[in-house]
Write a protein that holds these residues in place. Structure first.
Motif, PDB file in Angstrom:
ATOM      1  N   CYS A  46      32.715  79.245 117.640  1.00  0.00           N
ATOM      2  CA  CYS A  46      33.475  80.641 117.700  1.00  0.00           C
ATOM      3  C   CYS A  46      33.455  81.056 116.341  1.00  0.00           C
ATOM      4  O   CYS A  46      33.898  80.269 115.231  1.00  0.00           O
ATOM      5  CB  CYS A  46      34.994  80.213 117.748  1.00  0.00           C
ATOM      6  SG  CYS A  46      36.187  81.471 117.666  1.00  0.00           S
ATOM      7  N   THR A  47      32.984  82.262 116.261  1.00  0.00           N
ATOM      8  CA  THR A  47      32.713  82.858 115.214  1.00  0.00           C
ATOM      9  C   THR A  47      33.851  83.221 114.204  1.00  0.00           C
ATOM     10  O   THR A  47      34.054  83.196 113.008  1.00  0.00           O
ATOM     11  CB  THR A  47      31.903  84.411 115.427  1.00  0.00           C
ATOM     12  OG1 THR A  47      30.737  84.020 116.104  1.00  0.00           O
ATOM     13  CG2 THR A  47      31.650  84.820 113.792  1.00  0.00           C
ATOM     14  N   TYR A  48      34.994  83.622 114.890  1.00  0.00           N
ATOM     15  CA  TYR A  48      35.980  83.985 114.288  1.00  0.00           C
ATOM     16  C   TYR A  48      36.987  82.658 113.694  1.00  0.00           C
ATOM     17  O   TYR A  48      37.528  82.578 112.782  1.00  0.00           O
ATOM     18  CB  TYR A  48      36.928  84.568 115.225  1.00  0.00           C
ATOM     19  CG  TYR A  48      36.655  85.817 115.834  1.00  0.00           C
ATOM     20  CD1 TYR A  48      36.464  86.857 114.981  1.00  0.00           C
ATOM     21  CD2 TYR A  48      36.013  85.845 117.172  1.00  0.00           C
ATOM     22  CE1 TYR A  48      36.014  88.082 115.377  1.00  0.00           C
ATOM     23  CE2 TYR A  48      35.598  87.077 117.362  1.00  0.00           C
ATOM     24  CZ  TYR A  48      35.383  88.141 116.696  1.00  0.00           C
ATOM     25  OH  TYR A  48      34.857  89.383 117.247  1.00  0.00           O
ATOM     26  N   CYS A  49      36.704  81.438 114.303  1.00  0.00           N
ATOM     27  CA  CYS A  49      37.271  80.214 113.953  1.00  0.00           C
ATOM     28  C   CYS A  49      36.468  79.995 112.655  1.00  0.00           C
ATOM     29  O   CYS A  49      37.126  79.279 111.509  1.00  0.00           O
ATOM     30  CB  CYS A  49      37.135  78.992 115.056  1.00  0.00           C
ATOM     31  SG  CYS A  49      37.963  79.350 116.576  1.00  0.00           S
ATOM     32  N   LEU A  50      35.135  80.123 112.640  1.00  0.00           N
ATOM     33  CA  LEU A  50      34.340  79.694 111.548  1.00  0.00           C
ATOM     34  C   LEU A  50      34.953  80.578 110.341  1.00  0.00           C
ATOM     35  O   LEU A  50      34.819  80.041 109.060  1.00  0.00           O
ATOM     36  CB  LEU A  50      32.857  79.827 111.855  1.00  0.00           C
ATOM     37  CG  LEU A  50      31.774  79.552 110.588  1.00  0.00           C
ATOM     38  CD1 LEU A  50      32.096  77.898 110.202  1.00  0.00           C
ATOM     39  CD2 LEU A  50      30.591  79.791 111.130  1.00  0.00           C
ATOM     40  N   ARG A  51      35.039  81.926 110.562  1.00  0.00           N
ATOM     41  CA  ARG A  51      35.434  82.749 109.503  1.00  0.00           C
ATOM     42  C   ARG A  51      36.845  82.333 108.774  1.00  0.00           C
ATOM     43  O   ARG A  51      36.875  82.282 107.790  1.00  0.00           O
ATOM     44  CB  ARG A  51      35.550  84.285 110.141  1.00  0.00           C
ATOM     45  CG  ARG A  51      35.931  85.172 109.166  1.00  0.00           C
ATOM     46  CD  ARG A  51      36.360  86.596 109.722  1.00  0.00           C
ATOM     47  NE  ARG A  51      37.681  86.926 109.273  1.00  0.00           N
ATOM     48  CZ  ARG A  51      38.539  87.137 110.327  1.00  0.00           C
ATOM     49  NH1 ARG A  51      38.189  87.178 111.437  1.00  0.00           N
ATOM     50  NH2 ARG A  51      39.722  87.596 109.597  1.00  0.00           N
ATOM     51  N   LEU A  52      37.694  81.978 109.794  1.00  0.00           N
ATOM     52  CA  LEU A  52      38.887  81.501 109.416  1.00  0.00           C
ATOM     53  C   LEU A  52      38.678  80.330 108.330  1.00  0.00           C
ATOM     54  O   LEU A  52      39.358  80.175 107.295  1.00  0.00           O
ATOM     55  CB  LEU A  52      39.853  81.394 110.526  1.00  0.00           C
ATOM     56  CG  LEU A  52      41.158  80.540 110.155  1.00  0.00           C
ATOM     57  CD1 LEU A  52      41.970  81.733 109.334  1.00  0.00           C
ATOM     58  CD2 LEU A  52      42.068  79.953 111.437  1.00  0.00           C
ATOM     59  N   ARG A  53      37.884  79.477 109.031  1.00  0.00           N
ATOM     60  CA  ARG A  53      37.677  77.964 108.296  1.00  0.00           C
ATOM     61  C   ARG A  53      37.194  78.503 106.898  1.00  0.00           C
ATOM     62  O   ARG A  53      37.757  77.657 105.753  1.00  0.00           O
ATOM     63  CB  ARG A  53      36.900  77.120 109.108  1.00  0.00           C
ATOM     64  CG  ARG A  53      36.327  75.832 108.304  1.00  0.00           C
ATOM     65  CD  ARG A  53      37.473  75.122 107.902  1.00  0.00           C
ATOM     66  NE  ARG A  53      37.050  73.848 107.111  1.00  0.00           N
ATOM     67  CZ  ARG A  53      37.020  73.860 105.710  1.00  0.00           C
ATOM     68  NH1 ARG A  53      37.395  75.065 105.103  1.00  0.00           N
ATOM     69  NH2 ARG A  53      36.604  72.907 105.171  1.00  0.00           N
ATOM     70  N   LEU A  54      36.134  79.081 106.856  1.00  0.00           N
ATOM     71  CA  LEU A  54      35.409  79.572 105.479  1.00  0.00           C
ATOM     72  C   LEU A  54      36.314  80.065 104.625  1.00  0.00           C
ATOM     73  O   LEU A  54      36.365  79.797 103.241  1.00  0.00           O
ATOM     74  CB  LEU A  54      34.092  80.231 105.828  1.00  0.00           C
ATOM     75  CG  LEU A  54      33.072  79.307 106.527  1.00  0.00           C
ATOM     76  CD1 LEU A  54      31.761  80.347 106.779  1.00  0.00           C
ATOM     77  CD2 LEU A  54      32.805  78.127 105.675  1.00  0.00           C
ATOM     78  N   LYS A  55      37.170  81.067 105.150  1.00  0.00           N
ATOM     79  CA  LYS A  55      37.747  81.930 104.212  1.00  0.00           C
ATOM     80  C   LYS A  55      39.135  81.055 103.745  1.00  0.00           C
ATOM     81  O   LYS A  55      39.753  81.183 102.481  1.00  0.00           O
ATOM     82  CB  LYS A  55      38.557  83.205 105.024  1.00  0.00           C
ATOM     83  CG  LYS A  55      37.433  84.234 105.261  1.00  0.00           C
ATOM     84  CD  LYS A  55      37.522  85.535 104.535  1.00  0.00           C
ATOM     85  CE  LYS A  55      36.669  86.282 105.092  1.00  0.00           C
ATOM     86  NZ  LYS A  55      36.499  87.670 104.321  1.00  0.00           N
ATOM     87  N   LEU A  56      39.602  80.051 104.262  1.00  0.00           N
ATOM     88  CA  LEU A  56      40.698  79.295 103.799  1.00  0.00           C
ATOM     89  C   LEU A  56      40.182  78.234 102.808  1.00  0.00           C
ATOM     90  O   LEU A  56      40.955  77.817 102.065  1.00  0.00           O
ATOM     91  CB  LEU A  56      41.199  78.528 104.941  1.00  0.00           C
ATOM     92  CG  LEU A  56      42.002  79.211 106.008  1.00  0.00           C
ATOM     93  CD1 LEU A  56      42.572  78.402 107.427  1.00  0.00           C
ATOM     94  CD2 LEU A  56      43.330  79.775 105.308  1.00  0.00           C
ATOM     95  N   GLY A  57      38.900  77.957 102.971  1.00  0.00           N
ATOM     96  CA  GLY A  57      38.524  76.853 101.955  1.00  0.00           C
ATOM     97  C   GLY A  57      39.027  75.555 101.989  1.00  0.00           C
ATOM     98  O   GLY A  57      39.368  75.217 103.110  1.00  0.00           O
ATOM     99  N   ARG A  58      39.556  75.115 100.898  1.00  0.00           N
ATOM    100  CA  ARG A  58      40.243  73.629 100.746  1.00  0.00           C
ATOM    101  C   ARG A  58      41.615  73.784 101.344  1.00  0.00           C
ATOM    102  O   ARG A  58      42.161  72.615 101.865  1.00  0.00           O
ATOM    103  CB  ARG A  58      40.105  73.444  99.346  1.00  0.00           C
ATOM    104  CG  ARG A  58      39.205  72.867  98.622  1.00  0.00           C
ATOM    105  CD  ARG A  58      39.110  72.391  97.370  1.00  0.00           C
ATOM    106  NE  ARG A  58      37.821  72.037  96.944  1.00  0.00           N
ATOM    107  CZ  ARG A  58      37.737  71.196  95.954  1.00  0.00           C
ATOM    108  NH1 ARG A  58      38.763  70.895  95.303  1.00  0.00           N
ATOM    109  NH2 ARG A  58      36.461  70.869  95.458  1.00  0.00           N
ATOM    110  N   SER A  59      42.197  74.897 101.432  1.00  0.00           N
ATOM    111  CA  SER A  59      43.661  75.243 102.198  1.00  0.00           C
ATOM    112  C   SER A  59      43.544  74.710 103.682  1.00  0.00           C
ATOM    113  O   SER A  59      44.569  74.625 104.539  1.00  0.00           O
ATOM    114  CB  SER A  59      44.081  76.538 101.993  1.00  0.00           C
ATOM    115  OG  SER A  59      44.201  77.005 100.637  1.00  0.00           O
ATOM    116  N   ALA A  60      42.494  74.675 104.236  1.00  0.00           N
ATOM    117  CA  ALA A  60      42.088  74.401 105.574  1.00  0.00           C
ATOM    118  C   ALA A  60      42.802  72.838 106.019  1.00  0.00           C
ATOM    119  O   ALA A  60      43.083  72.771 107.024  1.00  0.00           O
ATOM    120  CB  ALA A  60      40.741  74.675 105.872  1.00  0.00           C
TER     121      ALA A  60
END
Length: 145
Positions: free
Chosen positions: A77-91
């Motif tokens: 999922c592109t949107y899931c990947l975007r969320l994961r990468l933008k959150l960084g360590r906060s994920a």
């Protein structure tokens, strides 16, 4: 093989085939550039990029205990990947549920979205949010860690 590994496997197979053509035709430099690109694509779309998933039941239990949001996602999922990468360590502060591995998680997403499996779906304080802005998700995290 589970569905979550189909896309990364396809990237690896296609990358090998695409890189083999220039390698066999006498252009190993081109092959040396193409193959790592496909390996990178496979890695990004694999479940390895995301924190270890838990079941929907376990995520809900943990969220009730620590008030952290639950993220329902799926590999590829592109949107899931975007969320994961933008959150960084906060994920790591979120509870991640892979809906392809957890039927209860997929059912929870369908219930929240009106029958679709639209991800990422974030549950904050029992309320679902479909594909929210990563900055908003970061705001929902407790500053305890």
């Amino acid at each position: 093989m589970t569905r979550s590994w189909i896309l990364p496997t396809l990237f690896m197979l296609c990358g090998s085939a695409v890189a083999a053509v220039p390698a066999l035709s006498g252009s190993p430099g081109t092959a040396a550039v193409l193959l790592p690109m496909f390996v990178l694509l496979a890695g990004i779309h694999s479940p390895l990029v995301f924190p270890r998933p838990v079941s929907a039941r376990e995520a809900q239990r943990r969220s009730a205990a620590d008030s952290r949001p639950v993220v329902f996602w799926r590999p590829g999922c592109t949107y899931c990947l975007r969320l994961r990468l933008k959150l960084g360590r906060s994920a790591r502060q979120l509870h991640w549920v892979n809906i392809w591995r957890d039927p209860a998680g997929a059912a929870a997403v369908r219930a929240a979205t009106g029958g679709d499996e639209t991800v990422p779906t974030i549950v904050v304080a029992g309320r679902p949010h479909i594909n929210p802005d990563p900055a908003w998700v970061r705001e929902q995290l407790t500053p305890s860690e």
